[in-house]
Design a protein around this motif. Structure first.
Motif, PDB file in Angstrom:
ATOM      1  N   ALA B 102      38.952  39.763  43.137  1.00  0.00           N
ATOM      2  CA  ALA B 102      37.783  40.603  43.413  1.00  0.00           C
ATOM      3  C   ALA B 102      38.041  41.636  44.505  1.00  0.00           C
ATOM      4  CB  ALA B 102      36.600  39.727  43.809  1.00  0.00           C
ATOM      5  N   LEU B 103      39.099  41.426  45.287  1.00  0.00           N
ATOM      6  CA  LEU B 103      39.296  42.272  46.471  1.00  0.00           C
ATOM      7  C   LEU B 103      39.366  43.776  46.185  1.00  0.00           C
ATOM      8  CD1 LEU B 103      39.519  42.312  49.478  1.00  0.00           C
ATOM      9  CD2 LEU B 103      41.959  41.881  49.298  1.00  0.00           C
ATOM     10  N   PRO B 104      40.147  44.206  45.181  1.00  0.00           N
ATOM     11  CA  PRO B 104      40.176  45.656  44.916  1.00  0.00           C
ATOM     12  C   PRO B 104      38.798  46.189  44.543  1.00  0.00           C
ATOM     13  CG  PRO B 104      41.912  44.531  43.702  1.00  0.00           C
ATOM     14  CD  PRO B 104      41.043  43.470  44.291  1.00  0.00           C
ATOM     15  N   LEU B 105      37.972  45.328  43.947  1.00  0.00           N
ATOM     16  CA  LEU B 105      36.630  45.758  43.563  1.00  0.00           C
ATOM     17  C   LEU B 105      35.736  45.869  44.792  1.00  0.00           C
ATOM     18  CD1 LEU B 105      36.348  43.449  40.437  1.00  0.00           C
ATOM     19  CD2 LEU B 105      36.878  45.884  40.482  1.00  0.00           C
ATOM     20  N   GLU B 106      35.909  44.921  45.731  1.00  0.00           N
ATOM     21  CA  GLU B 106      35.163  45.021  46.991  1.00  0.00           C
ATOM     22  C   GLU B 106      35.543  46.295  47.719  1.00  0.00           C
ATOM     23  OE1 GLU B 106      35.070  41.481  49.600  1.00  0.00           O
ATOM     24  OE2 GLU B 106      35.526  40.346  47.789  1.00  0.00           O
ATOM     25  N   ILE B 107      36.838  46.575  47.706  1.00  0.00           N
ATOM     26  CA  ILE B 107      37.321  47.778  48.388  1.00  0.00           C
ATOM     27  C   ILE B 107      36.726  49.026  47.751  1.00  0.00           C
ATOM     28  CG2 ILE B 107      39.409  49.181  48.639  1.00  0.00           C
ATOM     29  CD1 ILE B 107      40.865  46.626  49.437  1.00  0.00           C
ATOM     30  N   ALA B 108      36.606  49.010  46.430  1.00  0.00           N
ATOM     31  CA  ALA B 108      36.035  50.165  45.730  1.00  0.00           C
ATOM     32  C   ALA B 108      34.506  50.105  45.713  1.00  0.00           C
ATOM     33  CB  ALA B 108      36.585  50.222  44.305  1.00  0.00           C
ATOM     34  N   ARG B 109      33.936  49.128  46.429  1.00  0.00           N
ATOM     35  CA  ARG B 109      32.487  48.955  46.550  1.00  0.00           C
ATOM     36  C   ARG B 109      31.780  48.826  45.204  1.00  0.00           C
ATOM     37  NH1 ARG B 109      32.593  49.677  51.792  1.00  0.00           N
ATOM     38  NH2 ARG B 109      33.436  51.565  52.731  1.00  0.00           N
ATOM     39  N   VAL B 110      32.369  48.003  44.343  1.00  0.00           N
ATOM     40  CA  VAL B 110      31.725  47.685  43.070  1.00  0.00           C
ATOM     41  C   VAL B 110      30.640  46.655  43.344  1.00  0.00           C
ATOM     42  CG1 VAL B 110      32.106  46.618  40.804  1.00  0.00           C
ATOM     43  CG2 VAL B 110      33.822  48.171  41.768  1.00  0.00           C
ATOM     44  N   PRO B 111      29.425  46.827  42.801  1.00  0.00           N
ATOM     45  CA  PRO B 111      28.344  45.869  43.063  1.00  0.00           C
ATOM     46  C   PRO B 111      28.722  44.446  42.641  1.00  0.00           C
ATOM     47  CG  PRO B 111      27.524  47.778  41.852  1.00  0.00           C
ATOM     48  CD  PRO B 111      29.004  47.932  41.936  1.00  0.00           C
ATOM     49  N   LYS B 112      28.125  43.470  43.331  1.00  0.00           N
ATOM     50  CA  LYS B 112      28.530  42.078  43.211  1.00  0.00           C
ATOM     51  C   LYS B 112      28.469  41.551  41.775  1.00  0.00           C
ATOM     52  CE  LYS B 112      28.177  37.951  46.011  1.00  0.00           C
ATOM     53  NZ  LYS B 112      27.578  37.381  47.210  1.00  0.00           N
ATOM     54  N   ALA B 113      27.389  41.823  41.080  1.00  0.00           N
ATOM     55  CA  ALA B 113      27.206  41.268  39.735  1.00  0.00           C
ATOM     56  C   ALA B 113      28.321  41.763  38.817  1.00  0.00           C
ATOM     57  CB  ALA B 113      25.848  41.680  39.188  1.00  0.00           C
ATOM     58  N   GLN B 114      28.599  43.051  38.923  1.00  0.00           N
ATOM     59  CA  GLN B 114      29.653  43.653  38.107  1.00  0.00           C
ATOM     60  C   GLN B 114      31.015  43.052  38.447  1.00  0.00           C
ATOM     61  OE1 GLN B 114      28.448  47.781  38.444  1.00  0.00           O
ATOM     62  NE2 GLN B 114      30.318  48.324  37.340  1.00  0.00           N
ATOM     63  N   ARG B 115      31.188  42.793  39.753  1.00  0.00           N
ATOM     64  CA  ARG B 115      32.436  42.224  40.253  1.00  0.00           C
ATOM     65  C   ARG B 115      32.688  40.868  39.601  1.00  0.00           C
ATOM     66  NH1 ARG B 115      31.461  43.292  46.162  1.00  0.00           N
ATOM     67  NH2 ARG B 115      31.219  41.063  46.422  1.00  0.00           N
ATOM     68  N   HIS B 116      31.651  40.022  39.609  1.00  0.00           N
ATOM     69  CA  HIS B 116      31.792  38.689  39.028  1.00  0.00           C
ATOM     70  C   HIS B 116      32.216  38.761  37.574  1.00  0.00           C
ATOM     71  CE1 HIS B 116      30.745  36.231  42.306  1.00  0.00           C
ATOM     72  NE2 HIS B 116      29.522  36.698  42.447  1.00  0.00           N
ATOM     73  N   LYS B 117      31.580  39.665  36.854  1.00  0.00           N
ATOM     74  CA  LYS B 117      31.838  39.796  35.428  1.00  0.00           C
ATOM     75  C   LYS B 117      33.294  40.221  35.199  1.00  0.00           C
ATOM     76  CE  LYS B 117      29.846  42.306  31.572  1.00  0.00           C
ATOM     77  NZ  LYS B 117      30.562  43.577  31.680  1.00  0.00           N
ATOM     78  N   ARG B 118      33.712  41.210  35.967  1.00  0.00           N
ATOM     79  CA  ARG B 118      35.068  41.741  35.809  1.00  0.00           C
ATOM     80  C   ARG B 118      36.116  40.677  36.167  1.00  0.00           C
ATOM     81  NH1 ARG B 118      38.349  44.654  33.413  1.00  0.00           N
ATOM     82  NH2 ARG B 118      40.017  45.670  34.567  1.00  0.00           N
ATOM     83  N   VAL B 119      35.859  39.921  37.247  1.00  0.00           N
ATOM     84  CA  VAL B 119      36.815  38.897  37.674  1.00  0.00           C
ATOM     85  C   VAL B 119      36.957  37.843  36.581  1.00  0.00           C
ATOM     86  CG1 VAL B 119      37.194  37.015  39.310  1.00  0.00           C
ATOM     87  CG2 VAL B 119      36.494  39.258  40.140  1.00  0.00           C
ATOM     88  N   ALA B 120      35.829  37.441  35.988  1.00  0.00           N
ATOM     89  CA  ALA B 120      35.877  36.433  34.929  1.00  0.00           C
ATOM     90  C   ALA B 120      36.701  36.956  33.748  1.00  0.00           C
ATOM     91  CB  ALA B 120      34.454  36.093  34.487  1.00  0.00           C
TER      92      ALA B 120
END
Ligand code: ATP
Ligand code: MG
Lengths: 223, 326
Positions: B102-120
């Protein structure tokens, strides 16, 4: 042991804990940013500013070079300015913090430096800013080390706070001097020593447990 | 416009040249392998390509932006277009598998819900869905590298860079990771540039290869070209010259069909071109094409003999000449 002695010990212990915890927290509040700054501005760091790094390093070492008992006396005017008096538990927190900040800064600096450079690269390559490197890599990765360093600082502060007792700071050191040294009350003296030993062991034990819990690397084989 | 254009890149450390006039292009969806011995400058090149290091001169155009001179603030953003996979994984020990991805997504400030989905999705892709909550220390090397790959893919980069991604892994795990990378290239159409010191990795993954030696590109081509060149180098006599002398023998590379190999081929060729042929080496078969390369020594060389050879083999090419006594 009489009720009176137990009361004396209890009050002194509370005062010592007050001094140690308050100056410990101030040591982190001041020392951690200082350590981060030292690491970032060092040559080859993420924000190399050699003059700043050298200046900060020199100040840190200068404060650390002064023996605590002398620092205590030197800082009396400053302490009076900050808290209005140079006597008592609150007043002792000032010199204790001033001594502990550079102490913890150097310990924390070592932990921060030990973070694998590859992890810094990884986050920079993801497009992390330098602030993100501090927040996502340097601090969390060195947390177990920082906790151990904080424990060492607290234990050192227990000793130093006893010394501050010598100039009327209250706490266990004060008690030991007034009753044990000036009145030859061996029971109080031994009581103080016993409390100090238990205190240090509890602090160190708690620090070790916490650091181990936070260390998600391969468990170290126990000897 | 190519996805990545590298022009006359130079990087030296102190007086020591690590990269000298490196130029190459990578098109979208390509798989480029960069191979070289230790100290050849592979890591230095990859650090320049990933924006971790700047060359002293030259241009690195990623999607048209020059990473070599881009101001730091813009370079930070451009780096998010690149995924980097490391030899030693470089996973954060303080974060779980899922949190690492999830870290690159946090860095790119992707919203949390989207982050979870992408990580899965990503953990599914690399086959680690069951390990989301584990810490990297609890994983095997191959699993760690899968996390490294998932993390590199997280922010949907335009380019995936791999620095010796399989060098710390055993042969079977290497196989699996290479298959995963090939899949990612095929399914996602993601461009991959990887460096390695193993010919085998190049053979499996690369479409195009650059050979780096002492900071220079000394050869480029398809893996087959490079492999051949390498193997030829190993078997050719050291006294090979490029010009014929009186009575010298020609060294000829013959390409024949695998079918032809079933018959007593050399004897037949000898009869037809009236020359003595000695087989020096059979190069590994190019299976997809059904062709085999032979390196033969031919006594005497007449143009007519070459013509005869060319008529009977798929291709015949003189590589060089050796004195008659050798
Ligand atoms: N930060 C640096 N400072 C000084 N010299 C360096 C630095 N990085 C690389 N070099 C030099 O540049 C040359 C190329 O090094 P590089 O690490 O790119 O090689 P490599 O091909 O990746 O080798 P390996 O396969 O061993 O990883 C070497 O001579 C090395 O000593
Ligand atoms: Mg390398």
């Amino acid at each position: 042991m009489s009720r009176l002695i137990l009361d004396l010990l209890w009050n002194a212990t509370v005062q010592t804990l007050e001094m140690v915890l308050a100056s410990g927290l101030l040591a982190v509040a001041g020392g951690l940013p200082l350590a981060v700054l030292l690491v970032l501005t060092a040559p080859g760091g993420l924000y190399p500013l050699p003059w700043l790094s050298r200046t900060l390093g020199a100040v840190v070492d200068a404060v650390r070079a002064v023996p605590f008992i002398i620092l205590l006396v030197l800082l009396i005017p400053f302490t009076r300015m900050v808290v209005g008096t140079a006597l008592g538990t609150t007043a002792a927190i000032v010199p204790l913090s001033i001594a502990a900040i550079p102490y913890f800064a150097r310990i924390a600096e070592v932990s921060l430096r030990e973070v694998d450079a590859g992890l810094v690269d990884a986050v920079r390559a993801m497009g992390g800013t330098r602030w993100m490197v501090v927040r996502y890599v340097l601090l969390p990765e060195s947390l177990p080390g920082l906790i151990s360093g904080f424990t060492v600082t607290l234990v050192t502060l227990v000793g130093a706070s006893a010394m501050a007792g010598a100039i009327g700071a209250g706490g266990l050191g004060d008690l030991a001097i007034r009753y044990g040294y000036q009145r030859f009350n061996t029971t109080v003296m031994l009581g103080v020593v016993a409390v100090l030993v238990v205190l240090v062991m509890l602090l160190q034990g708690a620090g070790n447990v916490l650091a181990r819990y936070l260390r998600h690397t391969q468990p170290t084989p126990r000897g | 416009m190519k996805l990545l254009e590298v022009e006359r890149l130079n990087r030296s450390f102190g007086g020591q040249v690590a990269l000298h006039d490196i130029s190459f292009n990578v098109g979208k969806g390509d798989r480029l392998g960069i191979i070289g011995r230790s100290g050849a400058g592979k890591s230095t090149l990859l650090r320049c390509l990933s924006g971790l290091d700047r060359p002293q001169s030259g241009r690195i155009l990623l999607e048209g932006e020059d990473m070599a001179v881009l101001p730091e603030a813009r370079l930070v953003l451009l780096r998010r277009r690149i995924g980097l996979v490391f030899q030693h994984f470089n996973l954060l020990t303080s974060r779980t598998v899922a949190a690492n991805v999830a870290l690159p997504l946090e860095i790119a400030r992707v919203p949390k819900a989207q982050r979870h989905k992408r990580v899965a999705e990503l953990l599914d892709l690399v086959g680690l869905a069951d390990h989301a909550g584990k810490y990297p220390a609890m994983l095997s090397g191959g699993q760690k590298q899968r996390v490294g790959i998932a993390r590199a893919l997280a922010a949907q980069p335009a380019l995936l860079l791999c620095d010796e991604a399989t060098s710390a892994l055993d042969p079977e795990t290497t196989e699996a990771i290479l298959a995963l990378l090939a899949d990612i290239n095929r399914v996602l159409g993601l461009t991959i540039v990887f460096i390695t010191h193993e010919m085998d990795v190049v053979r499996r993954l690369a479409q195009q290869v650059l050979v780096l030696e002492k900071g220079r590109i000394v050869a480029r081509g398809t893996p087959a070209d490079i492999l051949d060149a390498n193997q030829l180098d190993a078997i050719l006599p050291p006294n090979l010259s490029q010009t014929p002398h009186d009575g010298s023998h020609a060294i000829v590379r013959l390409t024949v069909t695998a079918q032809a190999m079933l018959a007593p081929l050399l004897q037949m060729l000898e009869q037809q071109c009236q020359a003595k042929l000695t087989l020096l080496q059979t190069l590994p078969a190019r299976e997809e094409e059904g062709l085999v390369d032979l390196v033969v020594q031919m006594d005497g060389l007449a143009v007519s003999t070459m013509n005869a050879l060319q008529a009977h083999a798929c291709a015949a090419e003189v590589i060089g000449y050796v004195p008659a006594y050798s």
